[in-house]
Design an enzyme around this catalytic site. Structure first.
Site, PDB file in Angstrom:
ATOM      1  N   CYS A  88      -6.480  -5.363  -5.484  1.00 52.11           N
ATOM      2  CA  CYS A  88      -5.895  -5.373  -4.134  1.00 52.11           C
ATOM      3  C   CYS A  88      -6.960  -5.092  -3.073  1.00 52.11           C
ATOM      4  CB  CYS A  88      -4.718  -4.415  -4.086  1.00 52.11           C
ATOM      5  SG  CYS A  88      -3.553  -4.843  -2.783  1.00 52.11           S
ATOM      6  N   HIS A 186      -1.667  -4.837  -8.906  1.00 45.43           N
ATOM      7  CA  HIS A 186      -2.063  -3.505  -9.390  1.00 45.43           C
ATOM      8  C   HIS A 186      -1.770  -3.349 -10.878  1.00 45.43           C
ATOM      9  CE1 HIS A 186      -2.881  -1.709  -5.441  1.00 45.43           C
ATOM     10  NE2 HIS A 186      -1.949  -2.541  -5.014  1.00 45.43           N
ATOM     11  N   GLU A 188      -2.936  -1.410 -12.800  1.00 47.93           N
ATOM     12  CA  GLU A 188      -3.038   0.015 -13.145  1.00 47.93           C
ATOM     13  C   GLU A 188      -1.709   0.764 -12.990  1.00 47.93           C
ATOM     14  OE1 GLU A 188      -4.279  -1.479 -10.548  1.00 47.93           O
ATOM     15  OE2 GLU A 188      -4.017  -0.292  -8.738  1.00 47.93           O
TER      16      GLU A 188
HETATM   17  N1  GLN Z   1      -3.347  -4.288   2.622  1.00 49.84           N
HETATM   18  C1  GLN Z   1      -4.369  -3.453   2.058  1.00 49.84           C
HETATM   19  C2  GLN Z   1      -5.720  -3.742   2.680  1.00 49.84           C
HETATM   20  O1  GLN Z   1      -5.851  -4.532   3.506  1.00 49.84           O
HETATM   21  C3  GLN Z   1      -4.442  -3.627   0.568  1.00 49.84           C
HETATM   22  C4  GLN Z   1      -3.182  -3.106  -0.073  1.00 49.84           C
HETATM   23  C5  GLN Z   1      -3.373  -2.479  -1.426  1.00 49.84           C
HETATM   24  O2  GLN Z   1      -4.494  -2.210  -1.860  1.00 49.84           O
HETATM   25  N2  GLN Z   1      -2.277  -2.170  -2.060  1.00 49.84           N
HETATM   26  O3  GLN Z   1      -6.691  -3.135   2.337  1.00 49.84           O
END
Ligand code: GLN
Length: 209
Positions: A88, A186, A188
């Protein structure tokens, strides 16, 4: 488990621990029996076999990487071949180009891909689905939280998973660029260690059961 618990010389995987979902990755590494170390400062990069960049807020992590003096050393380490896995926000940090981010956000440029931040929009802000994932048998559960997607990849970048259905069908959500792997979701948080295991074995060359 931390690297303090293990005999010197064994592989240690770093988890970038400036902000975000650090403990979830540490738990997966514990389950896989891999020693790990939180990376907050330049000296924490020393001797790592691989680095995991967690989810969280990429713009905040950008600021903290600069503030803690990690940015250049980490970029150098990645350029020198340090295997890395970003989930992410971690995917956003690793990418060479990021759309819809802040002007002062940093990119480590270790993943030859264009990534769009918060790409799924408000309606599908957070969702779960099962993915077909290259190199893993059977469906992989995937939790997306204000996730990015990969808009395009450079030559030599392998697409590992795409969204199978719904408004974002076909969106690229997992990729591999040599020793670097990244996922929009994710792995994890789903109690399934297969994506981490794939990274540790295939990208980092570690002997993990
Ligand atoms: N929207 C977040 C960002 O821009 C990422 C979201 C996440 O890691 N769950 O960093």
């Amino acid at each position: 488990m931390t690297d303090r618990d293990l005999p010197a010389g064994g592989p240690v995987v770093g988890v970038l621990a400036l902000q975000g979902g650090v403990i979830e990755h540490e738990r997966v590494l514990d389950e896989l029996g891999v020693a790990h170390r939180k990376v907050r400062l330049p000296e924490h990069l020393e001797g790592l076999s691989a680095l995991i960049l967690p989810g969280g807020e990429s713009t905040t992590m950008s600021k903290l990487m600069r503030f803690n003096g990690l940015l250049e050393l980490l970029s150098d380490a990645l350029r020198a071949g340090l295997p890395a896995f970003g989930t992410c926000a971690g995917m956003i940090l690793l990418a060479s180009t990021v759309l819809d981010t802040r002007d002062d956000a940093v990119q480590l440029g270790a993943l030859d891909a264009t990534v769009r931040r918060n790409a799924f929009g408000r309606q599908v802000d957070s969702f779960e689905t099962d993915l077909a994932f290259a190199g893993i048998d059977g469906p992989v559960p995937a939790t997306f939280i204000r996730a990015p997607w990969v808009e395009s990849v450079g030559d030599g970048v392998e697409v590992l998973a795409t969204v199978p259905e719904g408004p974002a069908v076909g969106a690229i959500v997992a990729v591999r660029d040599g020793a670097v792997m990244a996922a929009s979701f994710h792995p994890e948080v789903d109690g399934d260690v297969r994506v981490h295991r794939l990274f540790l074995r295939e990208c980092a060359g570690l002997d993990v059961d």
